[in-house]
Design an enzyme around this catalytic site. Structure first.
Site, PDB file in Angstrom:
ATOM      1  N   ASN A  43      45.175  80.149  58.330  1.00  0.00           N
ATOM      2  CA  ASN A  43      45.998  79.278  57.386  1.00  0.00           C
ATOM      3  C   ASN A  43      46.410  80.235  56.209  1.00  0.00           C
ATOM      4  O   ASN A  43      45.973  81.257  55.713  1.00  0.00           O
ATOM      5  CB  ASN A  43      45.489  78.285  56.644  1.00  0.00           C
ATOM      6  CG  ASN A  43      44.204  78.263  55.846  1.00  0.00           C
ATOM      7  OD1 ASN A  43      43.419  79.189  56.079  1.00  0.00           O
ATOM      8  ND2 ASN A  43      44.107  77.427  55.079  1.00  0.00           N
ATOM      9  N   ILE A  44      47.885  80.105  56.078  1.00  0.00           N
ATOM     10  CA  ILE A  44      48.757  80.817  54.961  1.00  0.00           C
ATOM     11  C   ILE A  44      49.501  79.741  53.930  1.00  0.00           C
ATOM     12  O   ILE A  44      50.233  79.228  54.630  1.00  0.00           O
ATOM     13  CB  ILE A  44      49.675  81.872  55.618  1.00  0.00           C
ATOM     14  CG1 ILE A  44      49.118  82.748  56.881  1.00  0.00           C
ATOM     15  CG2 ILE A  44      50.425  82.552  54.559  1.00  0.00           C
ATOM     16  CD1 ILE A  44      50.067  83.219  57.743  1.00  0.00           C
ATOM     17  N   GLU A  45      48.981  79.630  53.011  1.00  0.00           N
ATOM     18  CA  GLU A  45      49.393  78.813  52.143  1.00  0.00           C
ATOM     19  C   GLU A  45      50.574  79.256  51.058  1.00  0.00           C
ATOM     20  O   GLU A  45      50.682  80.583  51.115  1.00  0.00           O
ATOM     21  CB  GLU A  45      48.241  78.209  51.086  1.00  0.00           C
ATOM     22  CG  GLU A  45      47.124  77.662  51.898  1.00  0.00           C
ATOM     23  CD  GLU A  45      46.194  76.935  51.147  1.00  0.00           C
ATOM     24  OE1 GLU A  45      46.055  77.046  49.967  1.00  0.00           O
ATOM     25  OE2 GLU A  45      45.307  76.184  51.741  1.00  0.00           O
ATOM     26  N   CYS A  54      49.404  76.162  59.047  1.00  0.00           N
ATOM     27  CA  CYS A  54      48.030  76.381  59.463  1.00  0.00           C
ATOM     28  C   CYS A  54      47.399  77.262  60.589  1.00  0.00           C
ATOM     29  O   CYS A  54      48.238  77.804  60.990  1.00  0.00           O
ATOM     30  CB  CYS A  54      47.687  74.897  60.208  1.00  0.00           C
ATOM     31  SG  CYS A  54      47.884  73.416  59.009  1.00  0.00           S
ATOM     32  N   GLU A  56      46.023  77.336  63.177  1.00  0.00           N
ATOM     33  CA  GLU A  56      46.508  77.064  64.720  1.00  0.00           C
ATOM     34  C   GLU A  56      47.685  77.539  64.851  1.00  0.00           C
ATOM     35  O   GLU A  56      48.195  78.148  65.968  1.00  0.00           O
ATOM     36  CB  GLU A  56      46.333  75.540  64.995  1.00  0.00           C
ATOM     37  CG  GLU A  56      44.736  74.949  64.642  1.00  0.00           C
ATOM     38  CD  GLU A  56      44.593  74.461  63.547  1.00  0.00           C
ATOM     39  OE1 GLU A  56      45.062  75.113  62.439  1.00  0.00           O
ATOM     40  OE2 GLU A  56      43.722  73.470  63.124  1.00  0.00           O
ATOM     41  N   CYS A  91      45.164  69.431  62.448  1.00  0.00           N
ATOM     42  CA  CYS A  91      45.909  68.344  62.067  1.00  0.00           C
ATOM     43  C   CYS A  91      46.920  67.799  62.906  1.00  0.00           C
ATOM     44  O   CYS A  91      47.097  68.354  63.996  1.00  0.00           O
ATOM     45  CB  CYS A  91      46.740  68.940  60.755  1.00  0.00           C
ATOM     46  SG  CYS A  91      48.278  69.881  60.928  1.00  0.00           S
ATOM     47  N   CYS A  94      49.690  70.402  63.949  1.00  0.00           N
ATOM     48  CA  CYS A  94      49.110  71.411  64.793  1.00  0.00           C
ATOM     49  C   CYS A  94      48.945  70.651  66.438  1.00  0.00           C
ATOM     50  O   CYS A  94      49.226  71.443  67.379  1.00  0.00           O
ATOM     51  CB  CYS A  94      47.931  71.991  64.374  1.00  0.00           C
ATOM     52  SG  CYS A  94      48.305  72.910  63.085  1.00  0.00           S
TER      53      CYS A  94
HETATM   54  N1  THU Z   1      44.627  73.776  57.751  1.00  0.00           N
HETATM   55  C1  THU Z   1      44.294  74.461  58.687  1.00  0.00           C
HETATM   56  O1  THU Z   1      44.865  75.758  58.873  1.00  0.00           O
HETATM   57  N2  THU Z   1      44.066  74.027  59.831  1.00  0.00           N
HETATM   58  C2  THU Z   1      43.493  72.675  60.269  1.00  0.00           C
HETATM   59  O2  THU Z   1      43.344  72.302  61.365  1.00  0.00           O
HETATM   60  C3  THU Z   1      43.442  71.858  59.040  1.00  0.00           C
HETATM   61  C4  THU Z   1      44.122  72.335  57.736  1.00  0.00           C
HETATM   62  C5  THU Z   1      44.768  74.350  56.403  1.00  0.00           C
HETATM   63  C6  THU Z   1      46.036  73.985  55.801  1.00  0.00           C
HETATM   64  C7  THU Z   1      45.723  74.182  54.464  1.00  0.00           C
HETATM   65  O3  THU Z   1      46.047  75.392  53.941  1.00  0.00           O
HETATM   66  C8  THU Z   1      44.320  73.938  54.151  1.00  0.00           C
HETATM   67  O4  THU Z   1      43.771  74.186  55.442  1.00  0.00           O
HETATM   68  C9  THU Z   1      44.012  72.433  53.598  1.00  0.00           C
HETATM   69  O5  THU Z   1      44.579  71.597  54.275  1.00  0.00           O
END
Ligand code: THU
Length: 135
Positions: A43-45, A54, A56, A91, A94
């Site tokens: 995940n890259i915020e 996300c 995935e 999520c 995804c």
């Molecule tokens: N996130 C993912 O990368 N994949 C998931 O299946 C659930 C959520 C990340 C998004 C965000 O950076 C952090 O997790 C919190 O939601």
């Protein structure tokens, strides 16, 4: 035979690259193609929260942008920074992105390297929107 544990180990390695300074929730994914390659993602915020990607989708977009569109399985591992990852459900966005390229039997591996379960996309996302709906 798919080595699901090895795929989960690759997802865990990708999780180490997670850029998650806002949620401190670190996620990794490993996508196995039908040709036997593995594409990983984390995940890259972003300070504009909605620009976050996300793990995935990072893995899927990497694969598709490298010319791969046929996939066998996706392992996902996630959890709070500093804690052992336990179970992280993908999520809804995804799941929809996965459904663009994968059928109902596509395998999604959830859990961690020690304990994981294998789910089918069709069970996690029934009635997905597909290209057929656009005709
Ligand atoms: N996130 C993912 O990368 N994949 C998931 O299946 C659930 C959520 C990340 C998004 C965000 O950076 C952090 O997790 C919190 O939601």
């Amino acid at each position: 035979m798919i080595d699901y544990k090895a795929l989960m180990v690759q997802a865990q390695k990708a999780r180490e690259k997670s850029y998650s300074p806002y949620s401190h929730f670190r996620v990794g994914a490993a996508l196995l193609t039908k040709s036997g390659k593995v594409f990983t993602g984390c995940n890259i915020e972003n300070a504009g929260y909605s620009a976050t990607n996300c793990a995935e989708r990072t893995a899927i977009f990497k694969a598709v942008s490298e010319g791969e569109r046929e996939f066998e399985a996706l392992a996902i591992i996630g959890g709070k920074e500093g804690e052992t990852a336990d179970f992280c459900a993908p999520c809804g966005v995804c799941r929809q992105v996965i459904s663009e390229f994968c059928g109902n039997d596509f395998k999604i591996v959830l859990g961690n390297e020690e304990k994981f379960e294998i789910y089918k996309l069709g069970d996690l996302l029934p009635f997905s929107l597909t290209n057929k709906d656009l005709n």
